[in-house]
Design an enzyme around this catalytic site. Structure first.
Site: not given
Lengths: 383, 334
Positions: B34, B64-65, B88, B91, B94, B134
């Site tokens: 992303e 969308a990880e 991060f 993040f 997922p 984060h």
């Protein structure tokens, strides 16, 4: 008087950036599942293809029966049957060219075998001697995938990579109705549509995710309707009509190969057996429901069509049964041989080069095995 | 011939150069994630790559990880070498199913037929005033997953050398980038050829006789500072930068601890179930008879990563490290 009719009222306008990106109408599935057998469309079907499908369905049914029997003999740890779903399994394998890729779920052993993988190697995962028995590159079949829908993004990535390299390769990915609820289903379809990747998603809607019926799985009009939200066509097909599934999947593969992007195909079918041999299906469904589906059996549907059109006689049926029986006998014979396992394989393929702690653990196991061999009687078991 | 003064590069710039050099050397290397394209990444690590190599080689993906890593699996199956960015630390969660169920074990489950050369770049750790989600240090999760390499640089040169090695590796590598060192500089000259560091070797950053500080990533500069400060207390500390958590360099670590007889493990990640427990156990098992004191841990507290206005109380700092070093005078206390 409404607020909007008041004098001097604020008049809304659409936000500046808003415009439809895709016309949804052509993407929507038909209201009824597409069918060929027993309709006028059947006259256009290739008789050779229908006969091939028939022989493969009979073989597939026998394979399901044999594998289920092997669980009762303790030769397989588990087997998720596709009895009743053979049309989807066979069509998925037959529509692909040699260079294409199949991404099966754990239930799709039959499609893997129909693609050409050795029947014994295809059962390695379910027997328990290793996780994947076959070389994925030999027949371009990804490993059987146990987590739900996680193989779908792999199919998208592979198809995307092939297109970047200039190869006209299509990936066909199989998932069940339950798998459509998973996040990876969503992410895979979204990536595929954004990238216009040459992928075909085949949802085998067999009515149940273990025990949970479709009505508790989704509120969508059909699973094929989900396609329009991603910007790809959705197709609805009678999953027990082998000719229809073959035609719809062939169209989708052709569309993908020509650069048209992905398609979502929902095949309406039914899992006649339980989820696996470990499941008791009588706890969540009645015999009457199963019976209505037995009357809509994929082999019977095709047999009636072929017989009515004079393309199949008793000798033809017997030949299909004999070929299936020979396959089953061969499978039985091979599965009844104990696999020869090397415990040191535990460490062989974790990394290209084992780490220091794996080397230590490998030495530990080797020492244990050597000590056991010294004390074991002649002809001691390898297990 | 005139010599032009070259500004030292930051760690972020060294990472960019590693990506660019890897992409230029091998057309199979693809960068994806992303914001990695037009924006150049939120930390600018992928700056200019989309322009130089095209959007097919440096791709802005949907947000969308799991999808980013899942599609990278398929791309690697077809012979590409994807380098994915997780933007991060927190993040990345997922994507854990793809990481743990597929990326880490595809080589194993296919008996070596299908290795996955994927590099997963994860900016991690605190100290930059980031809000919730984060600043996590998730290395223990990655370390606990067989099949993954886990690497984290602490210097500008290592950032380059280890990322090149990670991309060249035929196994998946979780490449943890210490966020608060992105803007750090050292003497590394970006115009000079940079060495590719082999994965799995720790390095002694500072030699000493009194005790060993075992550390990695963002805690390395903190330990170096602590070692300087300890001189006033009469302590001569050795600092070992682990650089690679998997594989673990027992040899360098144990050689140091056997020399000094005392060790403190320092990291930002929580103590309970954290990397320090594994490291302390390995050192104790291998160096017990050389140890003058138990191996101590100075770690983040076992709390969810705190809000930025409290993080200075959480992160292991010089004073906390010096306190632990003081406690290594075990005989005197017992």
């Amino acid at each position: 008087m409404t607020v909007m009719e008041q004098r001097g009222a604020y008049r809304p306008t659409p936000p500046p950036a808003w415009q439809p990106r895709t016309d949804p109408a052509p993407l929507l599935p038909d209201a009824e599942p597409y069918r060929v057998l027993g309709t006028e469309a059947a006259a256009k079907a290739d008789p050779e293809l229908l006969r091939t499908l028939y022989a493969q369905l009979v073989r597939g049914r026998r394979y399901n029966a044999q594998a289920t029997a092997l669980t009762k003999q303790g030769r397989l740890a588990v087997y998720p049957s596709t009895t009743g779903q053979e049309a989807c399994e066979i069509a998925a394998a037959l529509v692909l060219e040699e260079r294409d890729w199949l991404f099966p779920s754990y239930r799709d052993t039959l499609a893997v075998v129909a693609r050409g993988v050795d029947p014994v190697e295809a059962l390695t995962l379910l027997r328990g001697d290793w996780h994947t028995g076959y070389d994925p590159y030999e027949h371009r079949v990804a490993p059987l995938c146990t987590p739900l829908a996680t193989q779908l993004p792999h199919a998208v990535g592979l198809a995307h990579a092939a297109r970047l390299k200039g190869d006209d390769v299509v990936a066909l990915a199989m998932v069940g109705d339950g798998g459509t609820s998973e996040g990876d289903f969503h992410e895979a379809l979204n990536f595929a549509a954004v990238w216009q990747a040459p992928v075909v998603f085949l949802v085998q809607n067999n009515g149940f995710a273990i025990s949970v019926p479709l009505a508790k799985q989704t509120a969508a009009p059909s699973l094929a309707h989900k396609a329009v939200g991603y910007g790809m066509p959705g197709r609805l097909v009678d999953g027990n009509d082998a000719a229809a599934v073959h035609e719809v999947l062939s169209d989708a593969v052709r569309h993908a190969r020509a650069g048209g992007g992905p398609t979502l195909v929902e095949a309406i079918t039914y899992r006649v057996d339980a989820h696996t041999n470990a499941d008791d299906a009588t706890r969540y469904r009645g015999d009457a429901e199963v019976e209505t589906w037995r009357e809509h059996d994929p082999i019977q549907l095709l047999e009636r069509e072929l017989t009515a059109r004079g393309l199949l006689d008793e000798a033809g049926k017997q030949a299909a049964r004999d070929a299936a029986e020979a396959m089953a006998a061969d499978l039985r014979a091979h599965m009844n041989q104990d696999p020869v396992l090397d415990p040191m394989d535990l460490f062989a393929h974790v990394y290209a080069e084992p780490t220091s702690h794996l080397r230590e653990q490998r030495d530990q196991l080797r020492a244990e095995l050597e000590a056991a061999a010294e004390t074991a009687p002649e002809g001691g078991t390898h297990r | 011939m005139t010599t032009v003064a070259v500004k030292p590069a930051t760690m972020a710039q060294a990472l960019t150069r590693a990506l660019r050099d890897a992409m230029a050397a091998d057309p199979a290397v693809h960068v994806m994630g992303e914001d990695v394209g037009t924006l150049g990444g939120v930390f600018r690590v992928t700056d200019g790559l989309a322009k130089e190599f095209g959007e097919d080689r440096c791709t802005d993906t949907p947000l969308a990880e799991a999808g980013i890593l899942g599609t990278a699996v398929g791309m690697a199956m077809y012979g590409l070498r994807p380098v994915v960015e997780m933007q991060f630390d927190a993040f990345a969660y997922p994507a854990f199913e793809q990481l743990i169920s597929h990326v880490s074990r595809m080589r194993n489950r296919t008996r070596g037929k299908m290795p996955l050369p994927i590099t997963i770049r994860v900016p991690y750790g605190g100290g930059i005033g980031g809000v919730e989600h984060h600043s996590d240090s998730s290395e223990a999760y990655y370390m606990a997953t067989p099949g993954l390499h886990v690497v984290t640089p602490a210097t500008v040169a290592d950032a380059y050398g280890l990322l090149r090695a990670a991309i060249a590796s035929d196994d998946p590598v979780v490449f943890l980038e210490p966020k608060r060192l992105y803007w750090s500089k050292d003497s590394w000259n970006p115009e000079e050829p940079a060495p590719v560091e082999p994965i799995g070797r720790a390095v002694v950053r500072r030699s000493g006789r009194s005790a060993t500080l075992l550390t990695y990533g963002p805690s390395v500069p903190v330990c170096m500072e602590a070692a300087e400060a300890a001189r006033a207390e009469g302590w001569d500390l050795e600092v070992v930068d682990l650089r690679s958590l998997v594989p673990f360099d027992d040899e360098t670590v144990c050689a140091s601890v056997r020399r000094t007889g005392r060790a403190v493990v320092v990291h930002e990640s929580g103590s309970f179930g954290g990397p320090g427990g594994e490291i302390a156990a390995r050192v104790t098992e291998r160096c017990f008879h050389y140890l003058e004191a138990p191996v101590l841990r100075v770690a983040g507290f076992d709390v969810p990563y705190p809000p930025p206005m409290l993080e200075r109380h959480h992160l292991p700092g010089v004073d906390r490290i010096l306190d632990a070093v003081g406690r290594l005078q075990w005989e005197a206390e017992s």
